[in-house]
Design a protein around this motif. Sequence first.
Motif, mmCIF file in Angstrom:
data_model
loop_
_atom_site.group_PDB
_atom_site.id
_atom_site.type_symbol
_atom_site.label_atom_id
_atom_site.label_comp_id
_atom_site.label_asym_id
_atom_site.label_seq_id
_atom_site.Cartn_x
_atom_site.Cartn_y
_atom_site.Cartn_z
ATOM 1 N N SER A 21 0.845 -1.187 0.000
ATOM 2 C CA SER A 21 0.000 0.000 0.000
ATOM 3 C C SER A 21 0.879 1.234 0.000
ATOM 4 C CB SER A 21 -0.893 0.023 1.237
ATOM 5 O OG SER A 21 -1.734 -1.098 1.289
ATOM 6 N N ALA A 23 0.329 5.554 0.555
ATOM 7 C CA ALA A 23 -0.562 6.669 0.818
ATOM 8 C C ALA A 23 0.169 7.977 0.556
ATOM 9 C CB ALA A 23 -1.052 6.621 2.257
ATOM 10 N N SER A 25 0.212 12.094 0.971
ATOM 11 C CA SER A 25 -0.330 13.112 1.859
ATOM 12 C C SER A 25 0.415 14.419 1.639
ATOM 13 C CB SER A 25 -0.209 12.670 3.321
ATOM 14 O OG SER A 25 1.148 12.512 3.676
ATOM 15 N N ARG A 71 -6.085 1.588 -7.309
ATOM 16 C CA ARG A 71 -5.956 2.819 -6.539
ATOM 17 C C ARG A 71 -7.285 3.226 -5.956
ATOM 18 N NH1 ARG A 71 -4.077 7.513 -10.637
ATOM 19 N NH2 ARG A 71 -4.487 8.873 -8.832
ATOM 20 N N ASP A 72 -7.205 3.956 -4.844
ATOM 21 C CA ASP A 72 -8.370 4.560 -4.213
ATOM 22 C C ASP A 72 -8.164 6.064 -4.343
ATOM 23 O OD1 ASP A 72 -10.210 5.734 -2.456
ATOM 24 O OD2 ASP A 72 -10.180 3.998 -1.121
ATOM 25 N N THR A 73 -8.809 6.645 -5.335
ATOM 26 C CA THR A 73 -8.592 8.059 -5.651
ATOM 27 C C THR A 73 -9.015 8.957 -4.497
ATOM 28 O OG1 THR A 73 -8.935 7.587 -7.990
ATOM 29 C CG2 THR A 73 -9.123 9.879 -7.304
ATOM 30 N N ALA A 74 -10.092 8.608 -3.836
ATOM 31 C CA ALA A 74 -10.598 9.437 -2.734
ATOM 32 C C ALA A 74 -9.616 9.494 -1.569
ATOM 33 C CB ALA A 74 -11.944 8.911 -2.258
ATOM 34 N N LYS A 75 -8.863 8.407 -1.380
ATOM 35 C CA LYS A 75 -7.920 8.333 -0.248
ATOM 36 C C LYS A 75 -6.483 8.582 -0.673
ATOM 37 C CE LYS A 75 -10.733 5.150 2.480
ATOM 38 N NZ LYS A 75 -10.770 3.832 3.168
ATOM 39 N N ASN A 76 -6.274 8.914 -1.941
ATOM 40 C CA ASN A 76 -4.912 9.162 -2.446
ATOM 41 C C ASN A 76 -4.000 7.970 -2.198
ATOM 42 O OD1 ASN A 76 -5.631 11.713 -3.351
ATOM 43 N ND2 ASN A 76 -4.893 12.734 -1.498
ATOM 44 N N MET A 77 -4.500 6.797 -2.489
ATOM 45 C CA MET A 77 -3.734 5.570 -2.228
ATOM 46 C C MET A 77 -3.614 4.714 -3.495
ATOM 47 S SD MET A 77 -4.955 4.354 1.556
ATOM 48 C CE MET A 77 -3.546 3.232 1.703
#
Length: 121
Positions: A21, A23, A25, A71-77
Amino acid sequence: QVQLVESGGGLVQPGGSLRLSCAASGIIFRINAMGWYRQAPGKQRELVARISSGTTTDYADSVKGRFTISRDTAKNMVFLQMNSLEPEDTAVYYCHAVIKKKSYLGESAYWGQGTQVTVSS
C-alpha cells in the motif's frame, strides 16, 4: 510538501502473496499517474506497474498475470497485490506518483522511501 508512505513489504515464501500500500499526503491538488517500481541489488530501478488517473494500467512483462495494481482516488492511495511470488521478485519496492500541488502549478514526480520485499524459502 508531499509524502508517499509505503507499507506491506516483508518476507514471504515462493508462491506466496503480499499486498503493498502507498498513501500520499500533504499539499495535493490532483494526483495523475501512480505506480510501483522496484530495485534489486546490483540492478537498475525498473517499472513494475502503473495506473493512470482513470483505470488504464501497464505492467512489466515479468509480473503480468501475477500482480495487480489498483488505486483509491478518494484516499490518495495505490495498491499492489502480488501473487505467485518468485525469488526474482525480491527487491525494494518504491511508490511513485505524479502530482499537481496547486491548480496553477505543473506536475512533479514524487517517490516513497521504499519497502523491502524478500521472497525466499
